[in-house]
Design an enzyme around this catalytic site. Structure first.
Site, PDB file in Angstrom:
ATOM      1  N   GLU A  16       0.815  -1.213   0.000  1.00  0.00           N
ATOM      2  CA  GLU A  16       0.000   0.000   0.000  1.00  0.00           C
ATOM      3  C   GLU A  16       0.856   1.272   0.000  1.00  0.00           C
ATOM      4  OE1 GLU A  16      -3.717  -0.600   2.546  1.00  0.00           O
ATOM      5  OE2 GLU A  16      -2.407  -2.178   3.286  1.00  0.00           O
ATOM      6  N   LYS A 130      -6.620  -9.610  10.959  1.00  0.00           N
ATOM      7  CA  LYS A 130      -8.064  -9.839  10.903  1.00  0.00           C
ATOM      8  C   LYS A 130      -8.516 -10.960  11.829  1.00  0.00           C
ATOM      9  CE  LYS A 130      -8.753  -8.068   6.187  1.00  0.00           C
ATOM     10  NZ  LYS A 130      -7.384  -7.543   6.013  1.00  0.00           N
ATOM     11  N   PHE A 175     -15.329 -14.824   0.736  1.00  0.00           N
ATOM     12  CA  PHE A 175     -14.259 -13.860   0.468  1.00  0.00           C
ATOM     13  C   PHE A 175     -12.973 -14.369   1.102  1.00  0.00           C
ATOM     14  CE2 PHE A 175     -17.983 -11.334  -0.267  1.00  0.00           C
ATOM     15  CZ  PHE A 175     -17.618 -10.472  -1.297  1.00  0.00           C
ATOM     16  N   LYS A 177      -9.219 -13.461   2.231  1.00  0.00           N
ATOM     17  CA  LYS A 177      -8.519 -12.236   2.607  1.00  0.00           C
ATOM     18  C   LYS A 177      -7.172 -12.546   3.263  1.00  0.00           C
ATOM     19  CE  LYS A 177     -12.946 -10.025   3.859  1.00  0.00           C
ATOM     20  NZ  LYS A 177     -13.668  -9.279   4.925  1.00  0.00           N
ATOM     21  N   SER A 183      -6.929  -2.022   2.236  1.00  0.00           N
ATOM     22  CA  SER A 183      -7.185  -1.479   0.899  1.00  0.00           C
ATOM     23  C   SER A 183      -7.581  -2.550  -0.115  1.00  0.00           C
ATOM     24  CB  SER A 183      -5.964  -0.707   0.378  1.00  0.00           C
ATOM     25  OG  SER A 183      -5.703   0.395   1.203  1.00  0.00           O
ATOM     26  N   GLN A 214     -17.594 -15.940   5.165  1.00  0.00           N
ATOM     27  CA  GLN A 214     -18.897 -16.102   4.534  1.00  0.00           C
ATOM     28  C   GLN A 214     -19.346 -14.809   3.860  1.00  0.00           C
ATOM     29  OE1 GLN A 214     -21.381 -18.886   4.662  1.00  0.00           O
ATOM     30  NE2 GLN A 214     -21.901 -17.539   2.954  1.00  0.00           N
ATOM     31  N   ARG A 219     -25.563  -4.265   2.636  1.00  0.00           N
ATOM     32  CA  ARG A 219     -24.968  -2.962   2.369  1.00  0.00           C
ATOM     33  C   ARG A 219     -23.708  -2.813   3.220  1.00  0.00           C
ATOM     34  NH1 ARG A 219     -30.066   0.730   3.751  1.00  0.00           N
ATOM     35  NH2 ARG A 219     -28.696   2.428   3.070  1.00  0.00           N
ATOM     36  N   ASP A 293     -16.214  -0.786  10.074  1.00  0.00           N
ATOM     37  CA  ASP A 293     -16.954  -1.202   8.878  1.00  0.00           C
ATOM     38  C   ASP A 293     -17.940  -2.314   9.218  1.00  0.00           C
ATOM     39  OD1 ASP A 293     -15.166   0.542   7.767  1.00  0.00           O
ATOM     40  OD2 ASP A 293     -14.030  -0.977   6.670  1.00  0.00           O
ATOM     41  N   ASN A 305     -17.647  -6.015  10.261  1.00  0.00           N
ATOM     42  CA  ASN A 305     -16.672  -6.575   9.336  1.00  0.00           C
ATOM     43  C   ASN A 305     -15.266  -6.409   9.906  1.00  0.00           C
ATOM     44  OD1 ASN A 305     -15.291  -7.526   7.086  1.00  0.00           O
ATOM     45  ND2 ASN A 305     -15.469  -5.596   5.968  1.00  0.00           N
ATOM     46  N   SER A 317     -11.560  10.514   1.013  1.00  0.00           N
ATOM     47  CA  SER A 317     -11.796   9.216   1.638  1.00  0.00           C
ATOM     48  C   SER A 317     -12.993   9.267   2.572  1.00  0.00           C
ATOM     49  CB  SER A 317     -10.552   8.779   2.418  1.00  0.00           C
ATOM     50  OG  SER A 317      -9.435   8.653   1.579  1.00  0.00           O
TER      51      SER A 317
END
Length: 356
Positions: A16, A130, A175, A177, A183, A214, A219, A293, A305, A317
């Site tokens: 990044e 995470k 997903f 990750k 990012s 999952q 939204r 998030d 999240n 941003s």
């Protein structure tokens, strides 16, 4: 008026790197030059630290921030003495990803006893990883989607077992990750086993630890948090996508993402999100700034999240725009973050390090 000395640190040995340079340009241009004397330190992709000149004018082209090697200066001197010859009132790291956002550079600042903007070692490292973050959220009772996590070495040895575990525990789409990147770098949306394998192989190029999560039809709602022991929050904002997945390319290159601020949600859901953002902030012992998030489904079921300890911070941003909606300008937000850094440093000085 005597100016405060601030040092912007950007670049970094991270995927990044380029995003950090854009962030530095945006922050430097917005800083109150009547209040602050601004120095820079650029960290190259190879990890070399380069002290730049004092900045007094607007930076029109971010490429000028890619500094070239100059005379050799010790790291301690670089961080402790400004171009005015004074100590820095605060360091302002604008580093995204590993070697900057993950607690490593924060540990350096702590060892050198220097005030700095943003989260401390524990908050930065746990917000970057995470898996650790999810475990802390679970301990705080925050609702999350099901996931599977594993190491590269485990996948190499137990590939079939891990793929079967994912198939049994989760439903497609999922997903994949990297555990320690932001990012959307290295993240893939996978709709079947074949895409899952490709996604895992892609993510393993960026980290040794992965999280497979999952997918959910929901939204993407975000809340900005600002403060130390008594954090404040913004009204939630929404990431509105013209693409199926909000990946790195969509975020930074294609312009296929729009931000709806404030989000069109009920007052009750908005209040719940703001309260949960504070809980997430406290779960990882954050300070300064965090963007929390969330996923919000059609029936307004909420899943957290992640938290981002160094969120995107250009003037366009989500984090600064959320505060702008609360009548806090980008320039004022930068000033408040510097004040919070000095406040935390003063508070830390109250700690005793030896017995009487």
């Amino acid at each position: 008026m005597t100016k405060e000395n601030i040092c912007i640190i950007y670049g970094g040995k991270s995927a990044e790197h380029d995003i950090s340079i854009l962030t530095a340009q945006s922050v430097i241009n917005a800083m109150d030059k009547e209040k602050y004397a601004v120095d820079t330190i650029y960290i190259t992709n190879e990890g070399e630290w380069i002290k730049g000149p004092a900045i007094t004018n607007k930076i029109e082209d971010a490429e000028v921030l890619r500094l070239m090697s100059s005379e050799s200066v010790s790291l301690t001197e670089m961080l402790s003495q400004s171009t005015t010859g004074q100590a820095y009132d605060a360091l302002f790291p604008l580093l995204h990803g590993p070697n900057g956002e993950d607690g490593t550079i924060q540990g350096l600042f702590e060892v050198l006893d220097l005030p700095y903007v943003g989260n401390g070692v524990l908050a930065a490292s746990s917000s970057m990883d995470k898996l650790v973050m999810k475990q802390l959220f679970a301990n705080r009772g925050l609702p999350q989607l099901p996931y599977v996590s594993f190491l590269r070495s485990e996948f190499e040895k137990y590939r079939t077992n891990i793929l079967e575990l994912i198939d049994n525990k989760l439903e497609y789409p999922v997903f994949v990750k990297p555990a320690n990147l932001g990012s959307s770098v290295g993240i893939s949306k996978c709709n079947d086993r074949e895409e899952l394998i490709k996604g895992i192989e892609e993510a393993l190029q960026f980290d040794r630890k992965l999280v497979v999560e999952q997918g959910v039809s929901a939204r993407e709602i975000e809340v900005a948090v600002l403060g130390n022991d008594h954090p404040e929050t913004t009204l939630p904002g929404e990431v509105v996508k013209d693409v199926a997945f909000y990946d790195y390319k969509a975020k930074y290159k294609d312009g296929k993402v729009k931000l709806a601020i404030p989000a069109d949600i009920s007052e009750e859901t908005a209040e719940t999100l703001r309260n949960m953002a504070v809980e997430a902030f406290k779960a990882t012992d954050c300070s300064g700034l965090v963007r929390a998030d969330f996923f919000v489904t059609e029936d307004e079921t909420i899943y957290i999240n992640e938290t981002n300890a160094m969120p995107g911070f250009t003037k366009f941003s989500m984090y600064p725009l959320l505060w702008e909606n609360m009548n806090v300008s980008y320039s004022e937000l930068i000033t408040r973050l510097i004040e919070l850094a000095k406040e935390r440093y003063t508070e830390k000085k109250k700690i005793k390090y030896k017995m009487d």
